[in-house]
Design a protein around this motif. Structure first.
Motif, mmCIF file in Angstrom:
data_model
loop_
_atom_site.group_PDB
_atom_site.id
_atom_site.type_symbol
_atom_site.label_atom_id
_atom_site.label_comp_id
_atom_site.label_asym_id
_atom_site.label_seq_id
_atom_site.Cartn_x
_atom_site.Cartn_y
_atom_site.Cartn_z
ATOM 1 N N ALA A 25 -2.818 7.807 -1.037
ATOM 2 C CA ALA A 25 -1.595 7.094 -1.437
ATOM 3 C C ALA A 25 -1.470 5.776 -0.674
ATOM 4 O O ALA A 25 -1.565 5.735 0.555
ATOM 5 N N ASN A 26 -1.282 4.700 -1.427
ATOM 6 C CA ASN A 26 -1.080 3.382 -0.841
ATOM 7 C C ASN A 26 0.363 3.281 -0.367
ATOM 8 O O ASN A 26 1.290 3.547 -1.144
ATOM 9 N N LEU A 27 0.540 2.904 0.883
ATOM 10 C CA LEU A 27 1.885 2.875 1.466
ATOM 11 C C LEU A 27 2.814 1.927 0.726
ATOM 12 O O LEU A 27 3.982 2.251 0.522
ATOM 13 N N LYS A 28 2.320 0.775 0.331
ATOM 14 C CA LYS A 28 3.158 -0.203 -0.357
ATOM 15 C C LYS A 28 3.245 0.080 -1.850
ATOM 16 O O LYS A 28 4.334 0.212 -2.406
ATOM 17 N N GLU A 29 2.094 0.143 -2.505
ATOM 18 C CA GLU A 29 2.063 0.240 -3.961
ATOM 19 C C GLU A 29 2.518 1.596 -4.492
ATOM 20 O O GLU A 29 3.248 1.664 -5.474
ATOM 21 N N ASP A 30 2.093 2.671 -3.852
ATOM 22 C CA ASP A 30 2.431 4.004 -4.346
ATOM 23 C C ASP A 30 3.720 4.557 -3.762
ATOM 24 O O ASP A 30 4.455 5.280 -4.438
ATOM 25 N N LEU A 31 3.985 4.208 -2.497
ATOM 26 C CA LEU A 31 5.120 4.826 -1.809
ATOM 27 C C LEU A 31 6.272 3.860 -1.536
ATOM 28 O O LEU A 31 7.318 4.270 -1.043
ATOM 29 N N GLY A 32 6.080 2.592 -1.852
ATOM 30 C CA GLY A 32 7.173 1.623 -1.755
ATOM 31 C C GLY A 32 7.537 1.158 -0.360
ATOM 32 O O GLY A 32 8.650 0.680 -0.135
ATOM 33 N N ALA A 33 6.618 1.249 0.581
ATOM 34 C CA ALA A 33 6.903 0.793 1.944
ATOM 35 C C ALA A 33 7.010 -0.730 1.977
ATOM 36 O O ALA A 33 6.291 -1.432 1.282
ATOM 37 N N ASP A 57 -2.727 -3.579 14.472
ATOM 38 C CA ASP A 57 -3.256 -2.361 13.853
ATOM 39 C C ASP A 57 -2.343 -1.891 12.732
ATOM 40 O O ASP A 57 -2.801 -1.538 11.651
ATOM 41 N N LEU A 58 -1.049 -1.903 12.987
ATOM 42 C CA LEU A 58 -0.082 -1.439 11.999
ATOM 43 C C LEU A 58 -0.188 -2.220 10.699
ATOM 44 O O LEU A 58 -0.133 -1.649 9.610
ATOM 45 N N ASP A 59 -0.403 -3.505 10.808
ATOM 46 C CA ASP A 59 -0.520 -4.355 9.617
ATOM 47 C C ASP A 59 -1.769 -4.048 8.788
ATOM 48 O O ASP A 59 -1.829 -4.395 7.610
ATOM 49 N N GLN A 60 -2.763 -3.410 9.402
ATOM 50 C CA GLN A 60 -4.013 -3.120 8.709
ATOM 51 C C GLN A 60 -3.959 -1.853 7.857
ATOM 52 O O GLN A 60 -4.793 -1.652 6.981
ATOM 53 N N PHE A 61 -2.986 -0.999 8.116
ATOM 54 C CA PHE A 61 -2.911 0.268 7.392
ATOM 55 C C PHE A 61 -2.469 0.036 5.957
ATOM 56 O O PHE A 61 -1.430 -0.562 5.709
ATOM 57 N N GLN A 62 -3.270 0.530 5.020
ATOM 58 C CA GLN A 62 -2.919 0.421 3.609
ATOM 59 C C GLN A 62 -2.588 1.775 3.002
ATOM 60 O O GLN A 62 -1.718 1.872 2.147
ATOM 61 N N THR A 63 -3.282 2.805 3.435
ATOM 62 C CA THR A 63 -3.075 4.136 2.869
ATOM 63 C C THR A 63 -2.633 5.120 3.952
ATOM 64 O O THR A 63 -2.760 4.849 5.153
#
Length: 78
Positions: A25-33, A57-63
Motif C-alpha cells: 500500500a502506497n502511503l500517499k496514493e492508496d492511504l491518503g497520507a 529517511d521519513l521523506d523516502q518512505f512510499q509504501t
C-alpha cells in the motif's frame, strides 16, 4: 510482528481498515497520507519502536513495506 504494529498504527492514524494497510500500500496514493500524516506517523513509530527516524529517511518512505523494512534494519528489540 513489526508489520502488525506498523499496520495497526498506520490504519488508526489514517482512518483505514487494517485490511487496506498491506506491505504494498502506497502511503500517499492508496492511504491518503499527507506531509502532516507522515510527521505524525514518524513520531508514533519512533515512540512505538524506540528508534529515531530522520526527516530525510521519513521523506523516502512510499509504501508500508518501506516503513517495515526500515524498522527491521534499525530496531534492535520489538
Amino acid at each position: 510482528m513489526i508489520f502488525e504494529k506498523v499496520r495497526d498504527l498506520v490504519a488508526d492514524r489514517l482512518n483505514h481498515n487494517i485490511e487496506d494497510v498491506t506491505m504494498e500500500a502506497n502511503l500517499k496514493e492508496d492511504l491518503g497520507a499527507d506531509s502532516f500524516s507522515y510527521a505524525e506517523i514518524g513520531m508514533l513509530l519512533e515512540d512505538s519502536f524506540n528508534v529515531t527516524i530522520s526527516d530525510l529517511d521519513l521523506d523516502q518512505f512510499q509504501t508500508v513495506g518501506d516503513l517495515v523494512h526500515y524498522l527491521e534494519q534499525h530496531v534492535t528489540e520489538v
